[in-house]
Motif scaffolding. Structure first.
Motif, PDB file in Angstrom:
ATOM      1  N   ALA A  35       0.709  -1.112  -0.079  1.00 19.01           N
ATOM      2  CA  ALA A  35       0.003   0.041  -0.157  1.00 19.01           C
ATOM      3  C   ALA A  35       0.985   1.353  -0.025  1.00 19.01           C
ATOM      4  O   ALA A  35       1.650   1.537   0.814  1.00 19.01           O
ATOM      5  CB  ALA A  35      -1.099   0.076   1.168  1.00 19.01           C
ATOM      6  N   VAL A  36       0.589   1.947  -1.106  1.00 21.21           N
ATOM      7  CA  VAL A  36       1.507   3.402  -1.095  1.00 21.21           C
ATOM      8  C   VAL A  36       0.232   4.401  -0.875  1.00 21.21           C
ATOM      9  O   VAL A  36      -0.673   4.588  -1.639  1.00 21.21           O
ATOM     10  CB  VAL A  36       1.935   3.479  -2.518  1.00 21.21           C
ATOM     11  CG1 VAL A  36       2.843   4.897  -2.210  1.00 21.21           C
ATOM     12  CG2 VAL A  36       3.058   2.326  -2.683  1.00 21.21           C
ATOM     13  N   LEU A  37       0.366   5.237   0.621  1.00 16.93           N
ATOM     14  CA  LEU A  37      -0.713   5.890   0.765  1.00 16.93           C
ATOM     15  C   LEU A  37      -0.495   7.336   0.781  1.00 16.93           C
ATOM     16  O   LEU A  37       0.601   7.746   1.456  1.00 16.93           O
ATOM     17  CB  LEU A  37      -1.451   5.383   2.102  1.00 16.93           C
ATOM     18  CG  LEU A  37      -1.632   3.823   2.174  1.00 16.93           C
ATOM     19  CD1 LEU A  37      -2.051   3.313   3.567  1.00 16.93           C
ATOM     20  CD2 LEU A  37      -2.819   3.628   1.353  1.00 16.93           C
ATOM     21  N   GLY A  38      -1.544   8.307   0.588  1.00 14.39           N
ATOM     22  CA  GLY A  38      -1.442   9.714   0.468  1.00 14.39           C
ATOM     23  C   GLY A  38      -0.363  10.051  -0.561  1.00 14.39           C
ATOM     24  O   GLY A  38      -0.183   9.678  -1.474  1.00 14.39           O
ATOM     25  N   GLY A  39      -0.304  11.461  -0.492  1.00 16.60           N
ATOM     26  CA  GLY A  39       0.551  12.258  -1.428  1.00 16.60           C
ATOM     27  C   GLY A  39       1.750  12.109  -1.499  1.00 16.60           C
ATOM     28  O   GLY A  39       2.629  13.079  -1.708  1.00 16.60           O
ATOM     29  N   VAL A  40       2.375  10.940  -1.329  1.00 17.59           N
ATOM     30  CA  VAL A  40       3.786  10.613  -1.441  1.00 17.59           C
ATOM     31  C   VAL A  40       4.247  10.678  -2.951  1.00 17.59           C
ATOM     32  O   VAL A  40       3.583  10.283  -3.559  1.00 17.59           O
ATOM     33  CB  VAL A  40       3.923   9.475  -0.367  1.00 17.59           C
ATOM     34  CG1 VAL A  40       3.683   9.767   1.163  1.00 17.59           C
ATOM     35  CG2 VAL A  40       3.706   8.260  -1.128  1.00 17.59           C
ATOM     36  N   THR A  41       5.664  10.588  -2.820  1.00 22.56           N
ATOM     37  CA  THR A  41       6.381  10.252  -4.204  1.00 22.56           C
ATOM     38  C   THR A  41       7.187   9.083  -4.012  1.00 22.56           C
ATOM     39  O   THR A  41       7.961   9.154  -3.117  1.00 22.56           O
ATOM     40  CB  THR A  41       6.986  11.840  -4.621  1.00 22.56           C
ATOM     41  OG1 THR A  41       6.183  12.517  -4.784  1.00 22.56           O
ATOM     42  CG2 THR A  41       7.690  11.258  -6.020  1.00 22.56           C
ATOM     43  N   VAL A  42       7.196   8.146  -4.739  1.00 20.49           N
ATOM     44  CA  VAL A  42       8.151   7.169  -4.994  1.00 20.49           C
ATOM     45  C   VAL A  42       9.073   7.243  -5.932  1.00 20.49           C
ATOM     46  O   VAL A  42       8.555   7.372  -7.248  1.00 20.49           O
ATOM     47  CB  VAL A  42       7.362   5.670  -4.960  1.00 20.49           C
ATOM     48  CG1 VAL A  42       8.374   4.420  -5.198  1.00 20.49           C
ATOM     49  CG2 VAL A  42       6.468   5.347  -3.696  1.00 20.49           C
ATOM     50  N   GLY A  43      10.523   7.505  -5.739  1.00 24.22           N
ATOM     51  CA  GLY A  43      11.241   7.993  -6.592  1.00 24.22           C
ATOM     52  C   GLY A  43      11.470   6.906  -7.861  1.00 24.22           C
ATOM     53  O   GLY A  43      11.217   5.613  -7.559  1.00 24.22           O
ATOM     54  N   ALA A  44      11.809   7.262  -9.197  1.00 22.40           N
ATOM     55  CA  ALA A  44      12.020   6.626 -10.132  1.00 22.40           C
ATOM     56  C   ALA A  44      12.913   5.379  -9.941  1.00 22.40           C
ATOM     57  O   ALA A  44      14.162   5.612  -9.212  1.00 22.40           O
ATOM     58  CB  ALA A  44      12.819   7.567 -11.490  1.00 22.40           C
ATOM     59  N   GLY A  45      12.780   4.390 -10.471  1.00 22.47           N
ATOM     60  CA  GLY A  45      13.559   3.332 -10.194  1.00 22.47           C
ATOM     61  C   GLY A  45      13.516   2.411  -8.942  1.00 22.47           C
ATOM     62  O   GLY A  45      14.447   1.584  -8.558  1.00 22.47           O
ATOM     63  N   SER A  46      12.453   2.792  -8.130  1.00 23.79           N
ATOM     64  CA  SER A  46      12.677   2.219  -6.702  1.00 23.79           C
ATOM     65  C   SER A  46      11.609   0.840  -6.805  1.00 23.79           C
ATOM     66  O   SER A  46      10.779   0.728  -7.694  1.00 23.79           O
ATOM     67  CB  SER A  46      11.881   3.178  -5.618  1.00 23.79           C
ATOM     68  OG  SER A  46      12.718   4.418  -5.499  1.00 23.79           O
ATOM     69  N   VAL A  47      11.857   0.191  -5.788  1.00 29.53           N
ATOM     70  CA  VAL A  47      10.969  -0.938  -5.717  1.00 29.53           C
ATOM     71  C   VAL A  47      10.208  -0.998  -4.099  1.00 29.53           C
ATOM     72  O   VAL A  47      11.163  -0.651  -3.000  1.00 29.53           O
ATOM     73  CB  VAL A  47      12.027  -2.199  -5.281  1.00 29.53           C
ATOM     74  CG1 VAL A  47      10.993  -3.453  -5.200  1.00 29.53           C
ATOM     75  CG2 VAL A  47      12.529  -2.371  -7.035  1.00 29.53           C
TER      76      VAL A  47
END
Length: 183
Positions: free
Chosen positions: A142-154
């Motif tokens: 679950a990725v929740l809220g207005g967060v950013t997961v940066g490019a190339g991440s797992v």
């Protein structure tokens, strides 16, 4: 890009990332994640239709397309979500992508992933996350809220991400703790 070229690109992306994908025709016919992405493109076009007054029901039609796709595929993508090119949703049952989510190019989502809100708005007024290009989100994460997961991440299976993840990181655990990817 011509719609047929986009379909070919989508099928090629699935075949590249899933060793179980056999031929182009089989992939196009039996991958529900692919069908969900295609339905989202139709729904999104209705949702964002320029010059179409809302009273004409374009947004209602978009939601109906989205809900029909959910019923048929088990994948729920809100028509307001922004989806990049070559998204691969593998075994998509239970995957949810919220209205203000942004998914970059070449991302992979496994089954049971939630790109959802957690109440309120995050950065840039978003309620849902932003995934950079090439992000992989594991099953049940679950990725929740207005967060950013940066490019190339797992994001690891079962992780719960509630804070930004730097590019090129691995985020695991509850709550997810990012760490650099090994070379």
């Amino acid at each position: 890009m011509h719609p047929l070229a986009r379909v070919r690109e989508d099928v090629a992306a699935v075949r590249l990332r899933d060793p179980a994908a056999r031929g182009r025709v089989e992939t196009a016919l039996v991958y529900p994640g692919l069908h969900a992405v295609w339905a989202h493109r139709v729904a999104s076009r209705l949702w964002r239709a320029p010059g179409v007054p809302r009273r004409l029901g374009a947004r209602v039609a978009a939601r109906l397309v989205s809900q029909a796709a959910r019923t048929l595929t088990g994948v729920e993508i809100h028509p307001g979500a922004t989806i990049g090119r070559r998204l691969f949703i593998d075994h998509g049952m239970g995957t949810v992508v919220g209205e203000t989510a942004v998914v970059g190019d070449d991302c992979t989502l496994f089954h049971g992933v939630t790109l959802g809100g957690k109440g309120g708005r995050g950065a840039a007024g978003r309620r849902h996350p932003t995934l950079g290009d090439g992000v992989v989100v594991g099953a049940g994460a679950a990725v929740l809220g207005g967060v950013t997961v940066g490019a190339g991440s797992v994001v690891g299976a079962g992780a719960v991400v509630t804070h930004d993840v730097p590019p090129g990181s691995v985020a695991v655990g509850v709550p997810a703790m990012p760490r650099p990817r090994r070379a």
